[in-house]
Design an enzyme around this catalytic site. Structure first.
Site, PDB file in Angstrom:
ATOM      1  N   SER A   1    -134.724   0.975  33.619  1.00 20.74           N
ATOM      2  CA  SER A   1    -133.779   1.897  34.238  1.00 20.74           C
ATOM      3  C   SER A   1    -132.449   1.175  34.375  1.00 20.74           C
ATOM      4  CB  SER A   1    -134.284   2.370  35.607  1.00 20.74           C
ATOM      5  OG  SER A   1    -133.455   3.425  36.062  1.00 20.74           O
ATOM      6  N   GLU A   2    -131.379   1.854  34.000  1.00 22.96           N
ATOM      7  CA  GLU A   2    -130.071   1.204  33.889  1.00 22.96           C
ATOM      8  C   GLU A   2    -129.610   0.594  35.207  1.00 22.96           C
ATOM      9  OE1 GLU A   2    -128.677   5.037  32.731  1.00 22.96           O
ATOM     10  OE2 GLU A   2    -127.071   4.996  34.205  1.00 22.96           O
ATOM     11  N   ASN A   3    -130.121   1.097  36.314  1.00 17.09           N
ATOM     12  CA  ASN A   3    -129.682   0.579  37.608  1.00 17.09           C
ATOM     13  C   ASN A   3    -130.442  -0.670  38.030  1.00 17.09           C
ATOM     14  OD1 ASN A   3    -131.768   2.590  37.776  1.00 17.09           O
ATOM     15  ND2 ASN A   3    -131.631   2.469  39.986  1.00 17.09           N
TER      16      ASN A   3
ATOM     17  N   SER B   1    -128.389  -5.617  33.146  1.00 21.62           N
ATOM     18  CA  SER B   1    -129.069  -4.414  32.684  1.00 21.62           C
ATOM     19  C   SER B   1    -128.430  -3.888  31.400  1.00 21.62           C
ATOM     20  CB  SER B   1    -129.006  -3.341  33.772  1.00 21.62           C
ATOM     21  OG  SER B   1    -129.712  -2.189  33.368  1.00 21.62           O
TER      22      SER B   1
END
Lengths: 226, 231
Positions: free
Chosen positions: B50-52, B92
């Site tokens: 997940s990008e976060n 990320s």
């Protein structure tokens, strides 16, 4: 050395009109609500805010925008559920908005903190977000030149810190915090826990104290998501 | 070819999950793609990014408490498998741009025959656009898979000779999963790898205004992504 400041008011007293401010957070995770509420009361205006989102509800960043204290927002994803303050300010032309791809946003901040004068990235090449920017073909692939994004003040939320300013985060609350801590003239970190020096294993420090100027313990009455 | 059990969006989600091979690192975008996550609940061998800032994301257990600091790209509460890792945003996106993700799965408005993708802007000058991490994902993931309904609500095609909406990436799409078919885009050629439900090749041609190649042999072989095969 003790970087803890007794109150958020004291930590933000010298924030001036016209400042550029980095604000950590992805949704409510890692969002320094206490510091944003305090900044709204402190009253600084004409602010440029650099943050992934545009604030939700009526607290924090949304409150600053609704109060007209923000003249410019640099973000990747400002709209979403309950983003009324941003939507209204943008629609009425009170808020200038620069849309930056999320990875480019993170890397521009990282570059500012790392003393890098800019970088070429394939992200956005061939799209309208690259219009007007310098481009270059590197190893047969198009790249776009992006500049560092420095701030006067970084407002970051974390899990805990010691008096030397060493910081640890919690889960996905880390997000933009570590890069923003490096990229501001003054970095203020709000934490849930004050930790003793030595309590954080040096192997586990995420943001070393050299990047942090002031630390404030969250007001437990305000420490709810927003 | 195994018939697809479910029509519509559930079928899209099911086919994407089926095609993710063991050991793959994959990002699931907001919208239809993140609906793949529950199907991977018991697949800790697929590492969802997940990008976060999490690798090893999973759906919450029914009785598991939510946590403000544990959310996915859509800001929805999630959990993490054993062996998960947290990291900051610059790391990320280094995972994406640096070519470390095997696949990203994205929602889309339009895709072109040459693999152009439009999924971030409807081109309305009065609206603030929200690009998020889409442009970074499409330039970095080894495979870019797009999920969307084959036609708009008005019955217009989403797969076009050229996108009419602002682009997210140029020539980046490898596969398109719709409610009618799975299409592979290879060097500007659109190959029908799978027909969904009762859809026939001729029907697909009628609603898809780009040249389509019927490649049943490719269908028989299946399309699973096996990125970490050893030996």
């Amino acid at each position: 050395m003790d970087k803890f400041v007794p109150t958020a008011q004291e930590a933000l007293a010298d924030v001036r009109d016209g400042s550029t401010i980095h604000v950590s957070g992805f949704g409510s995770a890692g969002l320094p609500v206490d510091l944003l509420e305090t900044l709204a009361e402190q009253g600084a205006r004409d602010l440029t805010i650099v943050s992934n989102n545009g604030g939700t509800g009526d607290r924090g960043l949304a409150r600053l925008i609704a109060a007209g204290q923000v003249s410019r927002l640099v973000a990747s994803f400002p709209r979403g559920a309950d983003t009324k303050a941003f939507d209204e300010a943008f629609a009425t032309g009170r808020l200038e908005y620069e849309c930056v791809p999320q990875g480019t946003l993170a890397e521009r901040i990282r570059a500012a903190g790392a003393g890098i004068g800019g970088f070429f990235t394939p992200t956005s090449y061939g799209t309208e977000l690259a219009e007007g920017k310098e481009t270059r073909v590197i190893n047969g692939r198009g790249h776009v030149f992006e500049k560092p994004l420095h701030a006067d003040v970084a407002l970051v939320r974390a899990w805990g810190a010691d008096a030397l300013g060493n910081v640890v985060y919690r889960k996905t609350g880390r997000n933009f915090g570590p890069v923003m801590c490096t990229a501001a003239t003054t970095t203020v970190v709000s934490v849930e826990h004050r930790l003793a020096i030595g309590e954080i294993d040096p192997e586990h420090v995420v943001t070393p104290g050299i990047f942090v100027d002031r630390v404030v313990v969250d007001d437990p009455h305000l420490a709810v998501s927003a | 070819m195994t018939p697809t059990a479910l029509p519509g969006r559930p079928g899209i989600v099911q086919r994407v999950a089926r095609d993710l091979g063991p050991g793959s690192y994959v990002n699931l975008g907001v919208g239809i793609p993140v609906d793949v996550l529950p199907l991977l609940r018991h697949r800790p061998d697929i590492f969802v990014h997940s990008e976060n800032g999490v690798l090893g994301m999973r759906t919450l257990d029914p009785d598991e408490a939510t946590d403000d600091n544990m959310v996915n790209a859509g800001k929805m509460p999630v959990g993490a498998h054993e062996g998960a890792a947290f990291f900051h945003h610059a790391d990320s996106f280094a995972m994406m741009r640096g070519g470390h993700l095997d696949a990203c799965v994205l929602g889309a408005y339009q895709a072109s025959a040459s693999g152009d993708l439009a999924n971030w802007s409807l081109g309305r000058p009065d609206a603030a656009n929200t690009v998020g991490g889409a442009m970074d994902l499409v330039v970095g993931a080894k495979q870019v898979w797009v999920t969307m309904e084959h036609l708009t609500h008005q019955g217009k095609p989403r797969i076009l000779p050229e996108c009419t909406l602002p682009l997210t990436g140029v020539g980046v799409v490898n596969r398109v999963y719709t409610d009618k078919a799975t299409l592979h885009i290879v060097d500007g050629t659109v190959i029908v790898a799978e027909l969904v439900g009762d859809t026939t090749f001729d029907e697909l041609v009628d609603i898809t205004p780009v040249p389509l190649i019927d490649r049943p042999v490719e269908r028989e072989q299946g399309q699973a992504l096996h990125p970490r095969q050893v030996g």
